[in-house]
Design a protein around this motif. Structure first.
Motif, mmCIF file in Angstrom:
data_model
loop_
_atom_site.group_PDB
_atom_site.id
_atom_site.type_symbol
_atom_site.label_atom_id
_atom_site.label_comp_id
_atom_site.label_asym_id
_atom_site.label_seq_id
_atom_site.Cartn_x
_atom_site.Cartn_y
_atom_site.Cartn_z
ATOM 1 N N LEU A 263 0.854 -1.182 0.000
ATOM 2 C CA LEU A 263 0.000 0.000 0.000
ATOM 3 C C LEU A 263 0.889 1.230 0.000
ATOM 4 O O LEU A 263 1.811 1.331 0.817
ATOM 5 C CB LEU A 263 -0.908 0.012 1.233
ATOM 6 C CG LEU A 263 -1.786 1.244 1.433
ATOM 7 C CD1 LEU A 263 -2.883 1.311 0.376
ATOM 8 C CD2 LEU A 263 -2.419 1.231 2.835
ATOM 9 N N VAL A 264 0.629 2.153 -0.936
ATOM 10 C CA VAL A 264 1.396 3.391 -1.013
ATOM 11 C C VAL A 264 0.550 4.533 -0.464
ATOM 12 O O VAL A 264 -0.555 4.782 -0.950
ATOM 13 C CB VAL A 264 1.820 3.702 -2.467
ATOM 14 C CG1 VAL A 264 2.670 4.966 -2.508
ATOM 15 C CG2 VAL A 264 2.581 2.533 -3.065
ATOM 16 N N MET A 265 1.094 5.219 0.533
ATOM 17 C CA MET A 265 0.374 6.321 1.154
ATOM 18 C C MET A 265 0.504 7.599 0.332
ATOM 19 O O MET A 265 1.458 7.784 -0.427
ATOM 20 C CB MET A 265 0.927 6.565 2.564
ATOM 21 C CG MET A 265 0.777 5.400 3.506
ATOM 22 S SD MET A 265 -0.951 4.991 3.856
ATOM 23 C CE MET A 265 -1.491 6.489 4.690
ATOM 24 N N ASN A 266 -0.460 8.482 0.500
ATOM 25 C CA ASN A 266 -0.383 9.797 -0.121
ATOM 26 C C ASN A 266 0.677 10.648 0.563
ATOM 27 O O ASN A 266 1.113 10.358 1.693
ATOM 28 C CB ASN A 266 -1.740 10.496 -0.042
ATOM 29 C CG ASN A 266 -2.782 9.832 -0.933
ATOM 30 O OD1 ASN A 266 -2.442 9.221 -1.946
ATOM 31 N ND2 ASN A 266 -4.037 9.937 -0.554
ATOM 32 N N LEU A 267 1.077 11.717 -0.105
ATOM 33 C CA LEU A 267 2.102 12.612 0.435
ATOM 34 C C LEU A 267 1.520 13.682 1.335
ATOM 35 O O LEU A 267 2.262 14.448 1.950
ATOM 36 C CB LEU A 267 2.880 13.263 -0.705
ATOM 37 C CG LEU A 267 3.714 12.282 -1.545
ATOM 38 C CD1 LEU A 267 4.296 12.981 -2.756
ATOM 39 C CD2 LEU A 267 4.821 11.664 -0.706
ATOM 40 N N THR A 268 0.200 13.742 1.410
ATOM 41 C CA THR A 268 -0.465 14.657 2.324
ATOM 42 C C THR A 268 -1.764 14.021 2.783
ATOM 43 O O THR A 268 -2.392 13.258 2.030
ATOM 44 C CB THR A 268 -0.747 16.020 1.674
ATOM 45 O OG1 THR A 268 -1.442 16.867 2.608
ATOM 46 C CG2 THR A 268 -1.614 15.864 0.425
ATOM 47 N N VAL A 298 3.690 -1.229 3.859
ATOM 48 C CA VAL A 298 3.101 0.085 3.602
ATOM 49 C C VAL A 298 4.246 1.050 3.343
ATOM 50 O O VAL A 298 5.147 1.189 4.180
ATOM 51 C CB VAL A 298 2.245 0.575 4.791
ATOM 52 C CG1 VAL A 298 1.720 1.984 4.523
ATOM 53 C CG2 VAL A 298 1.085 -0.377 5.056
ATOM 54 N N ILE A 299 4.221 1.702 2.187
ATOM 55 C CA ILE A 299 5.264 2.658 1.812
ATOM 56 C C ILE A 299 4.760 4.064 2.115
ATOM 57 O O ILE A 299 3.694 4.461 1.650
ATOM 58 C CB ILE A 299 5.612 2.534 0.312
ATOM 59 C CG1 ILE A 299 6.158 1.139 0.017
ATOM 60 C CG2 ILE A 299 6.609 3.599 -0.099
ATOM 61 C CD1 ILE A 299 6.363 0.861 -1.458
ATOM 62 N N ALA A 300 5.525 4.807 2.896
ATOM 63 C CA ALA A 300 5.099 6.142 3.301
ATOM 64 C C ALA A 300 6.289 7.082 3.346
ATOM 65 O O ALA A 300 7.406 6.683 3.683
ATOM 66 C CB ALA A 300 4.419 6.099 4.668
ATOM 67 N N ASP A 301 6.042 8.312 3.005
ATOM 68 C CA ASP A 301 7.039 9.367 3.163
ATOM 69 C C ASP A 301 6.952 9.877 4.598
ATOM 70 O O ASP A 301 5.872 10.221 5.078
ATOM 71 C CB ASP A 301 6.767 10.501 2.169
ATOM 72 C CG ASP A 301 7.950 11.439 2.031
ATOM 73 O OD1 ASP A 301 8.378 12.011 3.060
ATOM 74 O OD2 ASP A 301 8.446 11.622 0.896
#
Length: 352
Positions: A263-268, A298-301
């Motif tokens: 799952l890729v999270m949004n940047l905001t 889960v990939i998150a910035d």
């Protein structure tokens, strides 16, 4: 959708699929795996970002795209012609175009929008040429999946684009708002474009798709079953990411597949759809609507996560580990950088 008389013979024989096993020009050595099979689910700009990244590392890519759009050119075509909204499908095809003269030219052709002369409202105004091309293929072939394959062959797309369902879907949800007495009341908002705007300064809930038991695209379910990895997100959380988990057959396929899931999270988290939600709340929404779904990573910035420990705990409840990685373009706008996201995918895929 039915084919036009006398035209079906033009579409017989071998479909001229573009080769997918050749690395893209300028691809860094050792990063491209022609055997890696990845299916990405989503819609709009979020899915496009994922596809541009996956194009750099994976040889077999499938995009499974939402078909609930009811705004802009897609909405007009959907209402007037009773077909799937083509806009998100078009964007996915454009994202899979190579970074070559051929690919860039066809990407721009597909994304081109017509503009009538000043003071005139014309029939083609704001229509995307790619939308019209896709619908033309649908009418000629009478087959939404076949039409998308021919469009992909024309573009030399490095992968296939499929709808999540072969029937147009309508998304609705509930939002809290004040009535004339100043009391908070829950009202239902129907339509993707309306729901996307309605969540500002309130909380969206009770999301559903109509028809509730719409069939999932068989080819999409097959791709999910045969993939090495499934990627969900980024994108508008309620109207691009969540719909895939609301369609019963597709949700079951995601739960059942032996493929690993990212799952890729949004940047905001500050969007009109997710007002007041933090990063962990986004994961809780996924768990709420698909309690049996288990993720691997889960990939998150890091910059988009306010409470790192709370976020890690929420990911663990989904069975996932968190990979914090700098994936933003660094331009001041919340846009994923394809190369950074590709490197994050590689790390996630190899580390899980």
């Amino acid at each position: 959708m039915t084919g036009m008389p006398g035209m079906s013979s033009h579409f017989t024989g071998q479909l001229p699929l573009a080769p997918s096993s050749v690395p893209a020009p300028g691809q860094p050595a050792g990063t491209y795996d022609p055997t890696l099979r990845v299916t990405a689910l989503g819609g709009g700009h979020g899915l496009s970002a994922t596809l541009r990244a996956l194009r750099l590392i994976a040889g077999e890519i499938t995009a499974v795209v939402t078909v609930a759009d009811d705004g802009g050119s897609s909405g007009r075509i959907r209402r007037e012609m009773d077909v799937l909204p083509p806009g998100d499908l078009r964007m996915a095809l454009a994202a899979l175009c190579d970074d070559t003269d051929w690919g860039r030219t066809w990407r721009d052709v597909m994304q081109h929008r017509f503009t009538s002369k000043e003071g005139t409202e014309a029939t083609l105004d704001n229509h995307s040429l790619g939308n019209l091309l896709i619908v033309a293929l649908w009418e000629l072939l009478g087959d939404p999946v076949g039409g998308l394959r021919w469009a992909g062959a024309l573009l030399g797309a490095r992968g296939q684009v499929l709808p999540m369902s072969t029937v147009p879907l309508t998304i609705s949800g509930a939002v809290l708002s004040e009535n004339e007495k100043g009391e908070l009341v829950r009202r239902t908002v129907t339509g993707q474009s309306s729901l996307a705007a309605a969540g500002k300064n309130t909380r969206v809930s009770h999301i559903r798709l109509e028809p509730e038991n719409a069939p999932a695209c068989e080819e999409s379910m097959e791709a999910i079953e045969l993939s090495d990895w499934i990627v969900l997100g980024p994108g508008s959380w309620y109207t691009s990411v969540l719909p895939h988990l609301l369609l019963p057959e597709l949700r079951e396929a995601l739960v059942r597949t032996p493929a690993r899931k990212a799952l890729v999270m949004n940047l905001t988290t500050d969007t009109a759809e997710t007002s007041g939600m933090n990063a962990a709340d986004h994961l809780e929404v996924i768990h709420h609507y698909a309690p049996d779904l288990r993720l691997d990573v889960v990939i998150a910035d890091q910059d988009a996560v306010q409470d790192a420990q709370g976020f890690v705990d929420a990911a663990e409840r989904l069975g996932a580990v968190v990979l914090f990685s700098k994936v933003g373009a660094g331009s001041g706008t919340p846009i994923h950088d394809p190369l950074r996201l590709a490197l994050a995918f590689q790390e996630a895929f190899k580390g899980s």
